[in-house]
Enzyme design. Sequence first.
Site, short mmCIF file in Angstrom:
data_model
loop_
_atom_site.label_atom_id
_atom_site.label_comp_id
_atom_site.label_asym_id
_atom_site.label_seq_id
_atom_site.Cartn_x
_atom_site.Cartn_y
_atom_site.Cartn_z
N CYS A 177 0.83 -1.14 -0.16
CA CYS A 177 -0.03 0.13 0.00
C CYS A 177 0.84 1.37 0.11
CB CYS A 177 -1.14 -0.07 1.33
SG CYS A 177 -0.12 -0.47 2.84
N HIS A 602 -0.97 7.67 6.85
CA HIS A 602 -0.97 6.21 7.52
C HIS A 602 -1.86 6.15 8.74
CE1 HIS A 602 1.20 3.85 10.64
NE2 HIS A 602 1.60 3.28 9.70
N HIS A 610 -1.31 0.83 7.45
CA HIS A 610 -1.88 0.76 5.98
C HIS A 610 -1.84 2.31 5.50
CE1 HIS A 610 -4.14 0.06 2.74
NE2 HIS A 610 -4.89 0.78 2.96
#
Length: 1073
Positions: A177, A602, A610
């Site tokens: 990601c 974040h 993630h």
Amino acid sequence: MTVEQNVLQQHSQKHQQTLLNQLREVTGTTDVQLLQQALQVSNGDLAEAVAFLTEKNAKVPQQDEAAYYQTTQVGNDRYISVGSQADTNVIDLTGDDKDDLQRAIALSLEESSRAFRETGITDEEQAISRVLEASIAENKASLKRTHTEVWSDSPNPHDRKRMENCPVGLKNVGNTCWFSAVIQSLFNLLEFQRLVLHYSPPARVQDLPRNQKEHRNLPFMQELRNLFSLMVGSKRKYVDPSRAVEILKDAFKSSESQQQDVSEFTHKLLDWLEDAFQMKAEEDREGEKPKNPMVELFYGRFQAVGVLEGKKFENTEMFGQYPLQVNGFKDLHECLEAAMIEGEIESLHSSAENSAKSGQEHWFTELPPVLTFELSRFEFNQALGRPEKIHNKLEFPSMLYMDRYMDRNREITRIKREEIRRLKEQLTLLQQRLERYLSYGSGPKRFPLADVLQYAMEFASSKPVCTSPLEDIDTSAPPGGTTGQLLPALSTAEQGPSCTLPEGLAAAPTQAPSTQQRVPIHKPFTHSRLPPDLPMHPAPRHITEEELRVLEGCLHRWRSEVENDTHDLQGSISRIHRTIELMYSDKSMMQVPFRLHAVLVHEGQANAGHYWAYIYDPHQQRWMKYNDISVTKSSWEELVRDSFGGYRNASAYCLMYINDKKPFLIEEEFDKETGQMLSGLDKLPSDLKAYVKEDNGLFDKEMEEWDKLQARKAQQEKLALAAAAAATAAAETTTSHQPMSTEPSPPDSWGPQQDPEYMEQPSPTDDSKHLQEDTERAISKAAAEQQEERSPEGLLTAAIKVEYTRLLRFAQEDTAPENDYRLQHVIVYFIHNQAPKKILERTLLMQFADRNLSFDERCKSIMKVARAKLDLVKPEEVNMEEYEMWHQDYRNFRETTIFLMIGLELFQKKCFVEALMYLIYSYQYNRELLVKGLYRGHNDELIGHYRRECLLKLNENAARMFESGEEPEVCNGLSIMNELVVPCIPLLLVHDTEKDLLAVEDMRNRWCSYLGQEMEPNLQEKLTDFLPKLLDCSTEIKSFHDPPKLPTYSTLELVERYGRVMASLCRVPADGR
């Protein structure tokens, strides 16, 4: 330092900076000058440098005043840590085990140094390699996971087809990601996009690359071009970046696998791009100074002006991403101010050359078109030995004016900063004065002074219920024990001469407690009774009109004075705040505007989380959220919620601003001949256009093959239905009796249509008998209502009317959830959902055409008439596909009910593992029904509540197993999370309801809380492996267990069990019905 010198010295600079970073990390020393001195003394030997620093720390007490580095050193890398604050938690290496610790550190640093000498690969590059290897390993491991853990594309390619003009997402190929967030932010810089798409490798190295950089950078650039071309012209909803990630992974060699800070990847990515474009620039400009477009786009310069140990210095430095500290600041400007000024700045403007104070200022001389700020939201906790995330709120504007930080505005900014400093001192004094008014009192509880005066005035003007106490001293004794002998003293005080307010009011109560008091006699029965004439509210017992008049006058005047003082203080504070806010609002300080282009977010903790990005679309004038394969419309409000911090665990870690006066950064490209804007494949050079067309052709072929497959399946199902119908018709000709069913068998002319499955029951004692009794009852009632004998056709019409009237009454009745008449008869369900009249008529005819009706002549004749009517119905009169669709919906409704019923029964028995799949599928199937109408299914909030509660219970149980520390329990707990909870989290995120989001946040917070706790290494390793899966915010649905196989229930049994479980629910949630 020029760009050319920077390129030539890049390798040695990075090596020196790496050594400094290692020393800083190991020893905790932030004094760069001291670190450089240690390297010089040790001749570059890291072990000796560590020994030098530890010995120095042991002998010399740590000074209060921090030393600041001098930026004239040649070895400074462009990624210098500007504006960083000294860490107060310095590692103590002076303990008893100092020698052992030194040897361990020296050995580690010696191995790191030897690795660099042997391979030429820096520790920074190895760290990036570990990030990439973790991603690739995760991607490969996903292929070997169990069925419950696999990330899978939808088998239907039409679900993966790109909507027109919708941006293309990037598939998460295993903890990537971070890659998606960075790449999407850069891709949406159209100038950067054009540079990458139109990049061509130098001609001289196409056949034989010269060195390691060319081996690494040129293939990566080609894969990046391919990826960008697919993001421009692909027909896919999202594309796979695995090849680019593979190239990055193969560029380095490392045996470790762990997740690193994304900022390192961004640094290195720009570094690789700069190297690739530098090779091209050198070839295109033989004999001239090459211009590197990456440097011109992302790098700027600042002037460092300072004093070091009394000596002034001034020099220019280059910077890329500008790091900013977050802790202790409320907005971006405060961060920038702190980063631009370090130390005792008064010495910068003084003429005392012998001053021992040190400090420096940074002034930007040249800002890059793309200005990137790194927000330092991670700090190392020395006590716990691990990094921690800073969740503090930090605001940032959508338009940032950088004038106050420019070198050309140095003098005026200094004047304004001094004025702001003076205003803030005044502000502090005013706020302290205001606080004394707003928090008045000397005890632990304090109140606004104006309210205290108001309360006193209200008390003084209150009238008691009675004017005097009862004569019965015993029954009127107050709880404090004061007796009736106190009354004469009070009367005397009242009749005494009047006096001035302070003394008079103070005298009345002080005269009362005199020697006339006596110890009361305890009388439990009289003391326990509430005096009947006790005032209903506090009020003065004795106060004269004169006293009241004087007191009210004083309190009114004092309260007005206090309110005026408070209002004046608040006004002064507001004016100072406003003055500070407008200090830089004049036009001369708003000439360097930077607009917010992207925010990289974040969510999670320091060790796991993630990443996603918010990117502004200037053409649509709205924010877009790029979350792996999901690209959705967003808003500034959503960005603020997720990016400022202080809300859940999400916050911005990187801000990308672009110069608002350089529109070429985001301008579309136009055809030079036609003047039309280029879009899609027209934006691509010929080689990439062919590449995208080939990939689109493969995707078109995949969709064609899928359509053919579905057509074959539909044909096979149709043939199977026809064969079954033929077999049924053949069986009917050989026997006059069939197994009893709740819906009669269709006539032969009905073709391939079959009885609805929900009406097929194995026993004549179940649904068939119940429905048969209802039918016979309707026939009997219709016959009884007829005054004269009617033909079978007339009796059939009357019986259908009787049955329909009964079912209509059920449908119109407002019942509790446990009495759902839709389960008792399909007609009730159809009425609720406004089914067409033809569907209702045919369904009722099928009920009366059942061969299993009793064999008295009246029922047999009606059955024959009903079947004859069915034979006469022409295909165009009743749409059989629509008829079957309605009955299929009812079958789905019954199945959903059974899933819900079993799930709730298991939930009540606390069998949460078994209940989960039933509740999950009941919710999913119920939503599919509700799409067609409000009454097609059950209350989705009710099902959603128990689905959510079941997941929370499983999470709680799994967390307790993990806390036990026992290996079997830990494995079982993580197995529950990996196989049941984690695959279901996207189901909670996909609809973005507040309660589901809060439940997911609660589950994540429970596991993230373990990061700050001491635990065994094996538990720490398991937690580190597990958290990225839990914190993945992608809404891509993971495949999990197939639906449980449902048992067969008769209508009566289903109605009874469903009603029982609904009635026995301990608590229907507020959001349920």
